[in-house]
Write a protein that holds these residues in place. Structure first.
Motif, PDB file in Angstrom:
ATOM      1  N   PRO A  22       0.787  -0.943  -0.256  1.00 22.99           N
ATOM      2  CA  PRO A  22       0.197  -0.129  -0.196  1.00 22.99           C
ATOM      3  C   PRO A  22       0.847   1.513   0.331  1.00 22.99           C
ATOM      4  O   PRO A  22       0.578   2.463  -0.662  1.00 22.99           O
ATOM      5  CB  PRO A  22      -1.037  -0.190   1.133  1.00 22.99           C
ATOM      6  CG  PRO A  22       0.163  -1.436   2.002  1.00 22.99           C
ATOM      7  CD  PRO A  22       0.428  -2.427   1.252  1.00 22.99           C
ATOM      8  N   HIS A  23       1.673   1.219   0.700  1.00 22.80           N
ATOM      9  CA  HIS A  23       3.138   2.395   0.444  1.00 22.80           C
ATOM     10  C   HIS A  23       4.626   1.893   0.067  1.00 22.80           C
ATOM     11  O   HIS A  23       5.318   2.549   0.012  1.00 22.80           O
ATOM     12  CB  HIS A  23       3.167   2.626   1.990  1.00 22.80           C
ATOM     13  CG  HIS A  23       1.633   3.250   2.836  1.00 22.80           C
ATOM     14  ND1 HIS A  23       0.895   4.157   2.383  1.00 22.80           N
ATOM     15  CD2 HIS A  23       0.867   2.332   3.548  1.00 22.80           C
ATOM     16  CE1 HIS A  23       0.135   4.319   3.334  1.00 22.80           C
ATOM     17  NE2 HIS A  23       0.311   3.284   3.829  1.00 22.80           N
ATOM     18  N   ALA A  24       4.379   1.335  -1.808  1.00 26.90           N
ATOM     19  CA  ALA A  24       5.150   0.813  -2.241  1.00 26.90           C
ATOM     20  C   ALA A  24       5.774   2.015  -2.737  1.00 26.90           C
ATOM     21  O   ALA A  24       5.682   3.326  -2.964  1.00 26.90           O
ATOM     22  CB  ALA A  24       4.653   0.038  -2.838  1.00 26.90           C
ATOM     23  N   LEU A  25       6.847   1.855  -3.756  1.00 26.12           N
ATOM     24  CA  LEU A  25       8.051   2.917  -4.014  1.00 26.12           C
ATOM     25  C   LEU A  25       6.854   3.449  -4.946  1.00 26.12           C
ATOM     26  O   LEU A  25       7.360   4.967  -5.313  1.00 26.12           O
ATOM     27  CB  LEU A  25       9.412   2.545  -4.738  1.00 26.12           C
ATOM     28  CG  LEU A  25      10.742   1.930  -3.607  1.00 26.12           C
ATOM     29  CD1 LEU A  25      11.552   1.718  -4.159  1.00 26.12           C
ATOM     30  CD2 LEU A  25      10.869   3.991  -3.182  1.00 26.12           C
ATOM     31  N   LEU A  26       6.237   2.879  -5.884  1.00 23.18           N
ATOM     32  CA  LEU A  26       5.190   3.347  -6.433  1.00 23.18           C
ATOM     33  C   LEU A  26       4.641   4.781  -5.809  1.00 23.18           C
ATOM     34  O   LEU A  26       4.335   5.310  -6.324  1.00 23.18           O
ATOM     35  CB  LEU A  26       4.351   2.361  -7.200  1.00 23.18           C
ATOM     36  CG  LEU A  26       3.118   2.785  -7.622  1.00 23.18           C
ATOM     37  CD1 LEU A  26       3.470   3.202  -9.873  1.00 23.18           C
ATOM     38  CD2 LEU A  26       1.907   2.222  -8.554  1.00 23.18           C
ATOM     39  N   ARG A  27       3.339   4.477  -4.798  1.00 26.56           N
ATOM     40  CA  ARG A  27       2.727   5.283  -4.339  1.00 26.56           C
ATOM     41  C   ARG A  27       3.564   6.796  -4.188  1.00 26.56           C
ATOM     42  O   ARG A  27       3.752   7.713  -3.950  1.00 26.56           O
ATOM     43  CB  ARG A  27       2.238   4.569  -2.681  1.00 26.56           C
ATOM     44  CG  ARG A  27       1.501   5.799  -2.784  1.00 26.56           C
ATOM     45  CD  ARG A  27       0.543   5.539  -1.276  1.00 26.56           C
ATOM     46  NE  ARG A  27      -0.721   6.275  -1.124  1.00 26.56           N
ATOM     47  CZ  ARG A  27      -1.871   6.490  -1.372  1.00 26.56           C
ATOM     48  NH1 ARG A  27      -1.881   6.024  -2.379  1.00 26.56           N
ATOM     49  NH2 ARG A  27      -2.477   7.632  -0.667  1.00 26.56           N
TER      50      ARG A  27
END
Length: 250
Positions: A22-27
Motif C-alpha cells: 500500500p505504501h510501496a515506492l510506486l506510491r
C-alpha cells in the motif's frame, strides 16, 4: 529528494516490494509519508537486481515517473530476485542528465542510491571532487551530486574500505563540506546492505532469512524499526547493526 529500498532474502517478485504494497515506492513517488523535503519524486526511477550465478546486477532505469511506465509494471510482476535495490527520484536540479542520473548507479557488483541533496552543488563539493583521480571523475554517470557522492564511495571501496566505512567516511566528509546536506546513502553488492540516515528518514525490517532497508515502510507491519538520525546501518539477512556516524571521521 528521493525514496529508495534494498532487499536481501529469498527470491521474490520485484513488484512484491516496489509496486504492490500500500505504501510501496510506486506510491512514495507521489505521496511519501516521511519525506523531509518535497512531495513528488517524478524525475526518474530505477531498479537493479541480481540473478543467480552472476555477480553483476541488471538495471532498468527511466527518466519519467514510475507510475507512467507500463513496461516496468509488467517486468516487476515476473522478475524475481533475492537481492535488489529500487529508487524513485526527485531531482536536486531540474533536467540533469536524464536516465543516467536515475538510481541505482552501478559499478561491478555494486548498486548505489542517494536520497537527499547537497546545497550549493557543485561548488560545495568541488574540494572533495579534487581528491579523486581524473580517470574516476571521467567515469561519472551523470553531472549530479549523487553521482559525485557515488564516485567518492567507489573510490573508497576500491581502496579496500568496507561498505559501511566507505559510506560513513563519504557522508562525514560531505557534511563537513556542505553542513546542510541531506545524505541518506544506500549501497549493496547483493550479499550485504549498507546505508546512512543523515537528514531524512530510514527504516529497516528484518525477519527469518530476509532484510529490507528503506526510506520509509512500504506497509504497516509493526516490525519496522526506524533508524536514528546520523546512523550507519549494515545489514544481512542474519543481522542488522547500527553505529552512530559520530564515531567516524572523514
Amino acid at each position: 529528494m528521493c525514496r529508495h529500498l534494498a532487499y536481501l532474502g529469498e527470491p521474490v517478485a520485484l513488484g512484491d516490494l516496489i509496486v504492490r504494497p500500500p505504501h510501496a515506492l510506486l506510491r512514495q513517488a507521489w505521496a511519501p509519508r516521511t519525506q523531509s523535503s518535497g512531495v513528488v519524486n517524478a524525475d526518474g526511477f530505477g531498479v537493479g537486481w541480481y540473478a543467480d550465478g552472476d555477480p553483476v546486477p541488471a538495471r532498468y532505469r527511466r527518466t519519467g515517473p514510475i507510475w507512467g511506465d507500463l513496461s516496468f509494471a509488467d517486468l516487476a510482476r515476473v522478475v524475481r530476485s533475492g537481492a535488489f535495490l529500487g529508487a524513485v527520484r526527485g531531482a536536486t536540479l531540474p533536467g540533469a542528465d536524464g536516465e543516467a542520473a536515475a538510481a541505482p548507479l552501478a559499478s561491478g557488483p555494486w548498486l548505489f542510491s542517494h536520497n537527499g541533496a547537497v546545497p550549493g552543488w557543485p561548488g560545495t563539493l568541488t574540494p572533495l571532487a579534487s581528491t579523486l583521480p581524473a580517470a574516476e571523475l571521467l567515469e561519472l554517470e551523470a553531472r549530479t551530486d549523487a553521482a559525485l557522492l557515488w564516485a567518492l564511495v567507489l573510490h573508497r571501496l576500491r581502496a579496500g574500505r568496507s561498505p559501511g566505512d566507505a559510506l560513513a567516511e563519504t557522508v562525514t566528509a560531505a557534511a563537513e563540506a556542505a553542513p546542510d546536506a541531506r545524505l541518506n546513502l544506500l549501497l549493496t553488492d547483493g550479499e550485504q546492505i549498507a546505508a546512512t540516515a543523515w537528514g531524512n528518514s530510514l527504516w529497516y525490517l528484518s525477519g527469518p532469512g530476509r532484510v529490507v532497508v528503506a526510506s520509509e515502510p512500504y506497509d504497516d507491519d509493526p516490525l519496522w524499526q526506524e533508524v536514528p538520525e546520523q546512523t550507519l546501518v549494515t545489514a544481512r539477512p542474519s543481522d542488522v547493526t547500527l553505529i552512530p556516524l559520530k564515531e567516524f571521521t572523514a
